[in-house]
Design a protein around this motif. Sequence first.
Motif, mmCIF file in Angstrom:
data_model
loop_
_atom_site.group_PDB
_atom_site.id
_atom_site.type_symbol
_atom_site.label_atom_id
_atom_site.label_comp_id
_atom_site.label_asym_id
_atom_site.label_seq_id
_atom_site.Cartn_x
_atom_site.Cartn_y
_atom_site.Cartn_z
ATOM 1 N N PHE A 189 0.841 -1.202 0.000
ATOM 2 C CA PHE A 189 0.000 0.000 0.000
ATOM 3 C C PHE A 189 0.877 1.253 0.000
ATOM 4 O O PHE A 189 1.724 1.412 0.886
ATOM 5 C CB PHE A 189 -0.902 0.037 1.243
ATOM 6 C CG PHE A 189 -1.879 -1.097 1.303
ATOM 7 C CD1 PHE A 189 -3.136 -0.972 0.719
ATOM 8 C CD2 PHE A 189 -1.542 -2.284 1.934
ATOM 9 C CE1 PHE A 189 -4.042 -2.016 0.760
ATOM 10 C CE2 PHE A 189 -2.445 -3.339 1.989
ATOM 11 C CZ PHE A 189 -3.700 -3.213 1.398
ATOM 12 N N SER A 224 -1.923 -1.369 -5.202
ATOM 13 C CA SER A 224 -2.709 -0.461 -4.363
ATOM 14 C C SER A 224 -2.013 0.871 -4.113
ATOM 15 O O SER A 224 -0.962 0.912 -3.480
ATOM 16 C CB SER A 224 -2.968 -1.105 -3.007
ATOM 17 O OG SER A 224 -3.991 -2.027 -3.136
ATOM 18 N N PRO A 257 -7.226 -1.333 -7.624
ATOM 19 C CA PRO A 257 -6.963 -0.800 -6.293
ATOM 20 C C PRO A 257 -6.220 0.533 -6.313
ATOM 21 O O PRO A 257 -5.626 0.915 -5.309
ATOM 22 C CB PRO A 257 -6.107 -1.898 -5.655
ATOM 23 C CG PRO A 257 -5.371 -2.496 -6.804
ATOM 24 C CD PRO A 257 -6.217 -2.331 -8.037
ATOM 25 N N TRP A 268 -10.644 1.414 0.459
ATOM 26 C CA TRP A 268 -9.395 1.313 -0.305
ATOM 27 C C TRP A 268 -8.497 0.209 0.265
ATOM 28 O O TRP A 268 -7.911 -0.578 -0.472
ATOM 29 C CB TRP A 268 -8.651 2.662 -0.303
ATOM 30 C CG TRP A 268 -7.318 2.591 -0.982
ATOM 31 C CD1 TRP A 268 -7.086 2.356 -2.305
ATOM 32 C CD2 TRP A 268 -6.026 2.721 -0.368
ATOM 33 N NE1 TRP A 268 -5.725 2.351 -2.551
ATOM 34 C CE2 TRP A 268 -5.056 2.565 -1.385
ATOM 35 C CE3 TRP A 268 -5.592 2.962 0.938
ATOM 36 C CZ2 TRP A 268 -3.684 2.641 -1.130
ATOM 37 C CZ3 TRP A 268 -4.242 3.052 1.199
ATOM 38 C CH2 TRP A 268 -3.295 2.881 0.164
ATOM 39 N N GLN A 316 -8.963 -4.056 -2.921
ATOM 40 C CA GLN A 316 -7.894 -5.014 -3.235
ATOM 41 C C GLN A 316 -8.411 -6.186 -4.047
ATOM 42 O O GLN A 316 -7.658 -6.843 -4.763
ATOM 43 C CB GLN A 316 -7.256 -5.554 -1.942
ATOM 44 C CG GLN A 316 -6.771 -4.472 -1.015
ATOM 45 C CD GLN A 316 -6.103 -3.345 -1.768
ATOM 46 O OE1 GLN A 316 -5.239 -3.584 -2.597
ATOM 47 N NE2 GLN A 316 -6.521 -2.113 -1.510
#
Lengths: 251, 213
Positions: free
Chosen positions: B46, B80, B175, B197, B202
Amino acid sequence: MLIPRIIPCLDVRDGRVVKGIQFQQLRDAGDPAELAARYESDGADELVVLDVSATLENRIALLETVQKVRAQLSIPLTVGGGVKTLADAQALLNAGADKVSINSAAVRQPELVTQMSQQFGAQCTVVAIDAVYSSDESDWIVVTRSGSQKENLKAIPWAQTVDRLGAGEILLTSFDRDGTRSGYDLELVAAVAKNVSIPVIASGGANLPIHLQEALEAGAHAVLAASIFHDQQISIGQLKQQLAKLGVAVR
Amino acid sequence: MNNSDKTVFIVDTGVANVASVQAAFARLNWETQLTQSAATISEAAFVVLPGVGSFSAGISRLHELGIVEPLKRRINDRQSTLAICLGMQLLCRSSDEAPETDGLGIFETTAIRFPSDLLVPQLGWNTVKPSSDTLFQPGVAYFANSYCVPAAPPGWETATTHYGIDFVSASWSGPVLACQFHPELSSHWGQQLLTIWLNKMQTLSPTETSASC
């Protein structure tokens, strides 16, 4: 379009929320982080934290208070009190402020407004103006140092100056109305809002929902209040319901 | 590198104020770490690209850090990524704020300044309407921007907001989520979007989220 903001204000001294009348007779009104959390869950659109003793005692707002409030808060946080340099502003931002408000320092060194705006952006640069009406001069005069010092500066031209210097917002407090619950100084709000191209937050004198509606009508983009929320005279949620009935868009 | 499942890496541009972003993830019980590392940006699960002042300063900083290509690659690969405020504008090909400066070019569009008859920056709460509510519901979000993305990038889902003009207030594909508003300052609705998120997005592939295009 933008929805007018309802902004509770926490005047903080020595880590506690206080409230006075015309900046004097301060009494305890609670823990900053607890009040911040309550106001957000009640529907506050933003929170202002002012360290009211910071300038007088020559220190910047308690960073620890800002950190505790930030941890709770998922709405914008404006912090002011004793900021004199870019480093002071940076310290408040690092502690969790989204915007930094300067007042006395802007009067002493107007270039600080421009420096902050260039460094952090206009959206981060708030200039607080405390104004008192002078019947001698038939005009509003700027006061600093928590109202204790009258400046040789008229409020409306000063507001235009800080707009030009790069301020993103003006927090406009009527010293005459502060803590009196007699309504905002609508003439002052209208005169400043009409003469600047940035949002104006009206402050000083809120008591009834109609007062907030009047200030927004007069040209304010946001309205700030303290006593009515601290004393639980009305919750922000109830206030917003009443404002909606008065035709004001609320979040 | 601590790349545990519950860590969000925030691109450290040195000028962006990220305390509010960190606090928002902490409230969701996620760790955050600042990073300037190309390797981390390539590999982290992330990554957040926060707002960084001006368009040209933001892009220059990403070049100095040598992370333009890793960022473009992870977004093109649909890893992401959350771009916030100026971070969203940096995804554009260019911006009226700095016409000579190339953006990341993920969005084939130019960020424009709000019309001059409006108060600029737009500073406050405004309504966000997603083109479909399959991912998130319409809501009211906090904005602080002078420039905006005017048109939806082809193949991306969008949400729109009106401030004098209609503009793209959020856009997402798989994502990867770009927001013109500040989810970290948008109260309960913003916290929900961050949760979406971190979790729900994902599981989406780009084709699923761009079904309407």
